[in-house]
Design a protein around this motif. Structure first.
Motif, PDB file in Angstrom:
ATOM      1  N   SER A 308       7.164  57.458 -49.871  1.00 48.37           N
ATOM      2  CA  SER A 308       6.567  58.609 -49.182  1.00 48.37           C
ATOM      3  C   SER A 308       5.583  59.347 -50.074  1.00 48.37           C
ATOM      4  O   SER A 308       4.634  59.960 -49.591  1.00 48.37           O
ATOM      5  CB  SER A 308       7.652  59.599 -48.749  1.00 48.37           C
ATOM      6  OG  SER A 308       8.551  58.972 -47.885  1.00 48.37           O
ATOM      7  N   PHE A 309       5.832  59.306 -51.390  1.00 45.53           N
ATOM      8  CA  PHE A 309       4.941  59.984 -52.329  1.00 45.53           C
ATOM      9  C   PHE A 309       3.803  59.074 -52.807  1.00 45.53           C
ATOM     10  O   PHE A 309       3.065  59.428 -53.726  1.00 45.53           O
ATOM     11  CB  PHE A 309       5.730  60.528 -53.523  1.00 45.53           C
ATOM     12  CG  PHE A 309       6.443  61.810 -53.218  1.00 45.53           C
ATOM     13  CD1 PHE A 309       5.754  63.021 -53.209  1.00 45.53           C
ATOM     14  CD2 PHE A 309       7.798  61.815 -52.919  1.00 45.53           C
ATOM     15  CE1 PHE A 309       6.408  64.209 -52.911  1.00 45.53           C
ATOM     16  CE2 PHE A 309       8.466  63.004 -52.623  1.00 45.53           C
ATOM     17  CZ  PHE A 309       7.767  64.205 -52.611  1.00 45.53           C
ATOM     18  N   GLY A 310       3.683  57.892 -52.217  1.00 44.36           N
ATOM     19  CA  GLY A 310       2.513  57.044 -52.504  1.00 44.36           C
ATOM     20  C   GLY A 310       2.630  56.179 -53.746  1.00 44.36           C
ATOM     21  O   GLY A 310       1.613  55.709 -54.251  1.00 44.36           O
ATOM     22  N   PHE A 311       3.847  55.949 -54.236  1.00 40.31           N
ATOM     23  CA  PHE A 311       3.987  55.048 -55.390  1.00 40.31           C
ATOM     24  C   PHE A 311       4.138  53.607 -54.895  1.00 40.31           C
ATOM     25  O   PHE A 311       5.214  53.019 -54.939  1.00 40.31           O
ATOM     26  CB  PHE A 311       5.157  55.472 -56.280  1.00 40.31           C
ATOM     27  CG  PHE A 311       4.843  56.717 -57.043  1.00 40.31           C
ATOM     28  CD1 PHE A 311       4.019  56.662 -58.155  1.00 40.31           C
ATOM     29  CD2 PHE A 311       5.313  57.941 -56.624  1.00 40.31           C
ATOM     30  CE1 PHE A 311       3.675  57.813 -58.845  1.00 40.31           C
ATOM     31  CE2 PHE A 311       4.976  59.108 -57.299  1.00 40.31           C
ATOM     32  CZ  PHE A 311       4.159  59.040 -58.412  1.00 40.31           C
ATOM     33  N   GLN A 335       6.998  55.380 -41.577  1.00 41.78           N
ATOM     34  CA  GLN A 335       5.978  54.810 -42.459  1.00 41.78           C
ATOM     35  C   GLN A 335       6.571  54.257 -43.756  1.00 41.78           C
ATOM     36  O   GLN A 335       6.191  53.173 -44.218  1.00 41.78           O
ATOM     37  CB  GLN A 335       4.920  55.878 -42.777  1.00 41.78           C
ATOM     38  CG  GLN A 335       3.796  55.391 -43.690  1.00 41.78           C
ATOM     39  CD  GLN A 335       2.992  54.245 -43.082  1.00 41.78           C
ATOM     40  OE1 GLN A 335       2.472  54.347 -41.968  1.00 41.78           O
ATOM     41  NE2 GLN A 335       2.892  53.134 -43.803  1.00 41.78           N
ATOM     42  N   ASP A 339       6.254  50.550 -45.391  1.00 39.42           N
ATOM     43  CA  ASP A 339       5.857  50.285 -46.779  1.00 39.42           C
ATOM     44  C   ASP A 339       6.864  49.349 -47.463  1.00 39.42           C
ATOM     45  O   ASP A 339       6.495  48.432 -48.188  1.00 39.42           O
ATOM     46  CB  ASP A 339       5.768  51.597 -47.575  1.00 39.42           C
ATOM     47  CG  ASP A 339       4.626  52.495 -47.093  1.00 39.42           C
ATOM     48  OD1 ASP A 339       3.633  51.965 -46.558  1.00 39.42           O
ATOM     49  OD2 ASP A 339       4.740  53.732 -47.248  1.00 39.42           O
TER      50      ASP A 339
ATOM     51  N   PRO B  12      -0.692  53.325 -60.218  1.00 39.04           N
ATOM     52  CA  PRO B  12      -0.412  54.634 -59.606  1.00 39.04           C
ATOM     53  C   PRO B  12      -1.167  55.825 -60.217  1.00 39.04           C
ATOM     54  O   PRO B  12      -0.824  56.958 -59.926  1.00 39.04           O
ATOM     55  CB  PRO B  12       1.088  54.789 -59.878  1.00 39.04           C
ATOM     56  CG  PRO B  12       1.287  54.116 -61.213  1.00 39.04           C
ATOM     57  CD  PRO B  12       0.292  52.978 -61.258  1.00 39.04           C
ATOM     58  N   VAL B  15      -2.484  58.833 -57.974  1.00 43.27           N
ATOM     59  CA  VAL B  15      -1.420  59.708 -57.458  1.00 43.27           C
ATOM     60  C   VAL B  15      -0.971  60.687 -58.541  1.00 43.27           C
ATOM     61  O   VAL B  15      -0.778  61.887 -58.289  1.00 43.27           O
ATOM     62  CB  VAL B  15      -0.225  58.866 -56.936  1.00 43.27           C
ATOM     63  CG1 VAL B  15       0.968  59.764 -56.612  1.00 43.27           C
ATOM     64  CG2 VAL B  15      -0.638  58.069 -55.706  1.00 43.27           C
ATOM     65  N   ASN B  41      -2.362  55.683 -50.919  1.00 40.07           N
ATOM     66  CA  ASN B  41      -1.296  56.304 -51.718  1.00 40.07           C
ATOM     67  C   ASN B  41      -1.544  57.798 -51.926  1.00 40.07           C
ATOM     68  O   ASN B  41      -0.612  58.605 -51.835  1.00 40.07           O
ATOM     69  CB  ASN B  41      -1.160  55.583 -53.064  1.00 40.07           C
ATOM     70  CG  ASN B  41      -0.552  54.192 -52.902  1.00 40.07           C
ATOM     71  OD1 ASN B  41      -0.044  53.855 -51.835  1.00 40.07           O
ATOM     72  ND2 ASN B  41      -0.603  53.393 -53.953  1.00 40.07           N
ATOM     73  N   ARG B  44      -0.693  59.482 -48.674  1.00 44.78           N
ATOM     74  CA  ARG B  44       0.761  59.629 -48.496  1.00 44.78           C
ATOM     75  C   ARG B  44       1.283  60.794 -49.339  1.00 44.78           C
ATOM     76  O   ARG B  44       2.107  61.584 -48.885  1.00 44.78           O
ATOM     77  CB  ARG B  44       1.482  58.350 -48.901  1.00 44.78           C
ATOM     78  CG  ARG B  44       1.525  57.293 -47.788  1.00 44.78           C
ATOM     79  CD  ARG B  44       2.106  56.006 -48.361  1.00 44.78           C
ATOM     80  NE  ARG B  44       2.142  54.892 -47.438  1.00 44.78           N
ATOM     81  CZ  ARG B  44       1.118  54.363 -46.786  1.00 44.78           C
ATOM     82  NH1 ARG B  44      -0.080  54.919 -46.894  1.00 44.78           N
ATOM     83  NH2 ARG B  44       1.263  53.313 -46.018  1.00 44.78           N
ATOM     84  N   PHE B  45       0.808  60.870 -50.579  1.00 44.37           N
ATOM     85  CA  PHE B  45       1.259  61.951 -51.459  1.00 44.37           C
ATOM     86  C   PHE B  45       0.920  63.316 -50.856  1.00 44.37           C
ATOM     87  O   PHE B  45       1.781  64.203 -50.772  1.00 44.37           O
ATOM     88  CB  PHE B  45       0.627  61.809 -52.851  1.00 44.37           C
ATOM     89  CG  PHE B  45       1.097  62.853 -53.822  1.00 44.37           C
ATOM     90  CD1 PHE B  45       2.312  62.724 -54.470  1.00 44.37           C
ATOM     91  CD2 PHE B  45       0.340  64.002 -54.038  1.00 44.37           C
ATOM     92  CE1 PHE B  45       2.761  63.714 -55.336  1.00 44.37           C
ATOM     93  CE2 PHE B  45       0.783  64.999 -54.904  1.00 44.37           C
ATOM     94  CZ  PHE B  45       2.000  64.845 -55.550  1.00 44.37           C
ATOM     95  N   THR B  48       3.099  64.119 -47.772  1.00 45.83           N
ATOM     96  CA  THR B  48       4.489  64.425 -48.131  1.00 45.83           C
ATOM     97  C   THR B  48       4.591  65.790 -48.809  1.00 45.83           C
ATOM     98  O   THR B  48       5.602  66.474 -48.693  1.00 45.83           O
ATOM     99  CB  THR B  48       5.062  63.301 -49.024  1.00 45.83           C
ATOM    100  OG1 THR B  48       4.972  62.080 -48.296  1.00 45.83           O
ATOM    101  CG2 THR B  48       6.509  63.551 -49.403  1.00 45.83           C
TER     102      THR B  48
END
Lengths: 389, 69
Positions: A308-311, A335, A339, B12, B15, B41, B44-45, B48
């Motif tokens: 969720s945090f894009g990692f 989502q 992923d 990453p 991010v 990414n 998404r960050f 969230t």
């Protein structure tokens, strides 16, 4: 030797900011043998400390060439017609299968990649477990193996020794012999094995035999690619890193041994092409479709939150791209779950296709509900190759 | 709006840089990225973290990811 467990003081953020508890994910303590694998480990380069994962752009099975690029090349190569070749690369199977006489076949595979962990000994174990997994995915047992090593000239040679020791220890655990190999100087470290096993041709598990009605069983939790991506910048909770390391260093031997007592119709292992990619290879080869219930997927703790945090590794996106049109999702699948099913796994679990009763017996004997579960069912071909609900 | 240039950076790292920049600029941010993984990414960050995220084409192969409250 210089791989003390020093805390990297240059870390820009405290570890584990994103470790929100998630009810879907399993809890519990994780024991990893040996050193505290989750802490940043530094190795010596020209007298200064660096992290192994800091020397690479992509790591583990996420470093694989994207599948559409690979297929654009190998699909144009001539097929080899040899009466002894049972499985070649046209079937996208996990290993080459070649008749050696008396109903016996040799099963061969090669796998190597850049480090996804900083500890060279653990990296060696993960790379070896991952390489030997392809033999287990064919139902066989690794017998002999050779090292493949790419090593930077500037790095302390003790690092190479620790990587090789990790590989040797995993091979020993598998009952395989490593003798010889090949080493290249290369700015990006890489390690892996070329592995051979021998078995009866009639006992080979291929991608082809999945039948409508079969249960789909996964033997390791998903999320290694996500956790490795976050761990590279110290953003993964320690328990997540420990769980990923424990899973990646676990041989698929036990799963294979228990599954040998069951009626396995098809099998593969889940690595860089993600659950979706490897399941779709089986669906394609077997002429079936597969339904997967995302609520039944075993997930490493913290992985959904980190997603969720894009990692997410780049491989997550190339996997989706390659599988465009072949995979469908019910509208209520979140989502971060999407992923997860595109996340490239390193040394992931076996994906086994077997009748109901065998699947129940298998899961009960594995006795590890947080890692091993029935995740779906095979149906007649129709619509998408893989449908998630 | 503050602009964070992450062109040329692969995940990453974008991010991590976005996280750091949002701590200094909690009101919002625009992030320039040049690969799909970074675009997705960083989006998404932002989502969230509770931001409204919008993505627009900046140039050939470069996206501007906007985050606002």
């Amino acid at each position: 030797m210089k791989f003390g467990l020093e805390k990297n003081t240059e870390t820009p953020f405290p570890r584990g900011d994103f470790a929100a508890a998630e009810s879907h994910e399993k809890k519990g303590s994780i024991g990893v043998e040996g050193e505290a694998a989750s802490r940043p480990v530094t190795v010596l380069k020209n007298g200064s400390a660096v992290r192994l994962t800091g020397m690479v752009k992509t790591s583990g099975c996420a470093a694989k060439l994207p599948p559409e690029k690979l297929h654009s090349v190998i699909d144009r190569l001539p097929l080899q017609n040899n009466p002894n070749l049972v499985e070649g690369f046209e079937s996208a199977d996990d290993a080459l299968v070649y008749r050696v006489g008396d109903g016996q076949v040799s099963v061969q595979t090669v796998d190597f990649f850049p480090p996804m962990v900083d500890d060279p000994y653990i990296f060696g174990q993960v790379a070896a477990a991952n390489a030997m997994s392809d033999i287990y995915a064919m139902g066989g047992e690794p017998a002999v193996a050779m090292n493949l090593m790419c090593f930077p000239s500037c790095l302390d040679l003790d690092v190479m020794k620790r990587i090789l020791e990790g590989g040797l220890d995993k091979a020993r655990e598998a009952g395989a012999v490593i003798a010889g190999g090949h080493t290249i100087e290369d700015p990006t470290p890489k390690y892996g094995l070329c592995v051979t096993g021998f078995m009866k041709e009639s006992e080979v598990w291929s991608n082809k035999g999945a039948r409508p009605g079969d249960c789909v069983v996964l033997t390791k939790p998903l999320g290694a690619g996500i956790i490795n991506t976050a761990a590279k910048v110290d953003e993964a909770p320690e328990e997540s890193v420990l769980e990923a390391v424990r899973s990646m260093t676990t041989l698929n031997k036990r799963a294979r041994d228990i599954a040998r007592k069951c009626q396995v119709h098809a099998a593969t292992d889940v690595t860089g092409f993600s659950l979706s990619g490897h399941a779709s290879e089986v669906a394609l080869a077997s002429g079936v479709s597969i339904l997967i219930d995302t609520k039944s997927l075993p997930v490493m703790s913290g992985a959904l939150s980190l997603a969720s945090f894009g990692f997410l590794p780049e491989g997550r996106y190339s996997n989706e791209n390659w599988l465009y049109g072949k995979v469908s999702f019910a509208p209520d699948v979140p989502q971060n779950m999407i992923d997860l099913v595109y996340d490239p796994q390193t040394s992931g679990g076996l994906l086994l296709f077997m009748p109901d009763e065998d699947a129940r017996r298998f899961v009960s004997e594995m006795a590890d509900p947080a890692s091993c579960a029935v995740i779906g069912r095979v149906v007649e071909r129709g619509g998408a190759l893989i449908s998630y609900s | 709006m503050t602009v964070l240039d992450c062109v040329g950076l692969s995940c990453p790292i974008p991010v991590v840089k976005t996280k750091k920049a949002l701590k200094e600029h909690p009101e919002g941010l625009e992030v320039l990225v040049d690969n799909v993984a970074a675009k997705e990414n960083v989006s998404r960050f932002g989502k969230t973290m509770g931001y409204t995220v919008s993505v627009s084409d900046e140039a050939e192969g470069v996206w501007r990811v906007g985050m606002s409250k």
